[in-house]
Design a protein around this motif. Structure first.
Motif, PDB file in Angstrom:
ATOM      1  N   SER A   1       0.847  -1.185   0.000  1.00  0.00           N
ATOM      2  CA  SER A   1       0.000   0.000   0.000  1.00  0.00           C
ATOM      3  C   SER A   1       0.883   1.236   0.000  1.00  0.00           C
ATOM      4  O   SER A   1       1.981   1.214   0.559  1.00  0.00           O
ATOM      5  CB  SER A   1      -0.902   0.007   1.237  1.00  0.00           C
ATOM      6  OG  SER A   1      -1.685   1.183   1.266  1.00  0.00           O
ATOM      7  N   SER A   2       0.375   2.304  -0.573  1.00  0.00           N
ATOM      8  CA  SER A   2       1.127   3.565  -0.579  1.00  0.00           C
ATOM      9  C   SER A   2       1.175   4.204   0.807  1.00  0.00           C
ATOM     10  O   SER A   2       1.940   5.133   1.026  1.00  0.00           O
ATOM     11  CB  SER A   2       0.507   4.535  -1.582  1.00  0.00           C
ATOM     12  OG  SER A   2      -0.817   4.859  -1.185  1.00  0.00           O
TER      13      SER A   2
ATOM     14  N   THR B   1      -6.413   1.743   0.884  1.00  0.00           N
ATOM     15  CA  THR B   1      -6.402   0.723  -0.156  1.00  0.00           C
ATOM     16  C   THR B   1      -5.147  -0.124  -0.013  1.00  0.00           C
ATOM     17  O   THR B   1      -4.049   0.403   0.140  1.00  0.00           O
ATOM     18  CB  THR B   1      -6.451   1.355  -1.558  1.00  0.00           C
ATOM     19  OG1 THR B   1      -7.649   2.123  -1.663  1.00  0.00           O
ATOM     20  CG2 THR B   1      -6.433   0.293  -2.652  1.00  0.00           C
ATOM     21  N   VAL B   2      -5.331  -1.434  -0.048  1.00  0.00           N
ATOM     22  CA  VAL B   2      -4.218  -2.373   0.058  1.00  0.00           C
ATOM     23  C   VAL B   2      -4.286  -3.340  -1.124  1.00  0.00           C
ATOM     24  O   VAL B   2      -5.372  -3.735  -1.551  1.00  0.00           O
ATOM     25  CB  VAL B   2      -4.239  -3.131   1.414  1.00  0.00           C
ATOM     26  CG1 VAL B   2      -5.488  -3.963   1.574  1.00  0.00           C
ATOM     27  CG2 VAL B   2      -3.004  -3.988   1.592  1.00  0.00           C
ATOM     28  N   THR B   3      -3.119  -3.659  -1.681  1.00  0.00           N
ATOM     29  CA  THR B   3      -3.026  -4.625  -2.766  1.00  0.00           C
ATOM     30  C   THR B   3      -2.596  -5.957  -2.169  1.00  0.00           C
ATOM     31  O   THR B   3      -1.534  -6.045  -1.553  1.00  0.00           O
ATOM     32  CB  THR B   3      -2.010  -4.171  -3.827  1.00  0.00           C
ATOM     33  OG1 THR B   3      -2.424  -2.892  -4.330  1.00  0.00           O
ATOM     34  CG2 THR B   3      -1.917  -5.160  -4.975  1.00  0.00           C
TER      35      THR B   3
ATOM     36  N   ASP C   1      -6.896  -5.300  -5.446  1.00  0.00           N
ATOM     37  CA  ASP C   1      -6.958  -4.170  -4.522  1.00  0.00           C
ATOM     38  C   ASP C   1      -8.196  -4.323  -3.652  1.00  0.00           C
ATOM     39  O   ASP C   1      -9.281  -4.633  -4.157  1.00  0.00           O
ATOM     40  CB  ASP C   1      -7.037  -2.838  -5.265  1.00  0.00           C
ATOM     41  CG  ASP C   1      -5.710  -2.446  -5.881  1.00  0.00           C
ATOM     42  OD1 ASP C   1      -5.735  -1.581  -6.775  1.00  0.00           O
ATOM     43  OD2 ASP C   1      -4.664  -2.987  -5.498  1.00  0.00           O
TER      44      ASP C   1
END
Length: 161
Positions: free
Chosen positions: A69-70, A129-131, A141
């Motif tokens: 995640s960013s 948001t997490v991948t 995502d």
């Protein structure tokens, strides 16, 4: 005119549906990912947790092998277990198995994602948001609604069916 109206309605549903994906189930092959959430963190907190449920409707086991995640420098997949009177948390370097035909719950006090080196606070009412990357099913995502700092599950409205 009816055909134009039906086409417009169908297009609107396709456009609007992804915006509400965090309220429903995210499908990735035989995997169904549901009830995602995270907890609000204090400003400058170095870590946060991520939680959700993964149902494997397939005939083969899969494995959650990584997450990114960013919002964090690193995300680790963790387990928590009691060792005597002490709760121990440890990274699962080989990921988390999702057995065929079973459901695995990532929740506070159990399996979870550990966001390490947060770039920002998790603010209640916002989303993260997490991948997620699975060994066989691939990558998807998932949007985690940010609940209160003491939440054990998403708010009822977040996972009502």
């Amino acid at each position: 005119m009816n055909r134009v109206l039906r086409t417009a309605l169908a297009a609107a549903i396709l456009i609007v549906t992804p915006a509400f994906a965090h309220n429903g189930v995210v499908h990735l092959g035989p995997l169904n990912i549901s009830v995602p959430f995270t907890r609000a963190t204090l400003p400058n907190a170095p870590v946060g947790g991520g939680f959700f449920t993964v149902e494997n409707t397939g005939t083969e086991a899969d494995r959650l092998v990584s997450a990114s995640s960013s919002v964090a420098k690193d995300i680790q997949i963790h387990s928590m277990a009691m060792e005597g009177d002490v709760m121990k948390m440890r990274e699962l370097p080989d990921g988390l198995e999702i057995p065929a035909g079973e459901t695995v719950v990532l929740s506070p006090g159990g399996f979870h994602l550990m966001f390490m080196g947060l770039n920002q606070a998790f603010v209640e009412g916002e989303t993260v948001t997490v991948t997620l990357t699975f060994e066989k099913a691939g990558t998807v995502d998932v949007v985690l609604p940010v609940m209160t700092s003491a939440a054990d599950a998403p708010a009822a409205s977040e996972h009502a069916h």
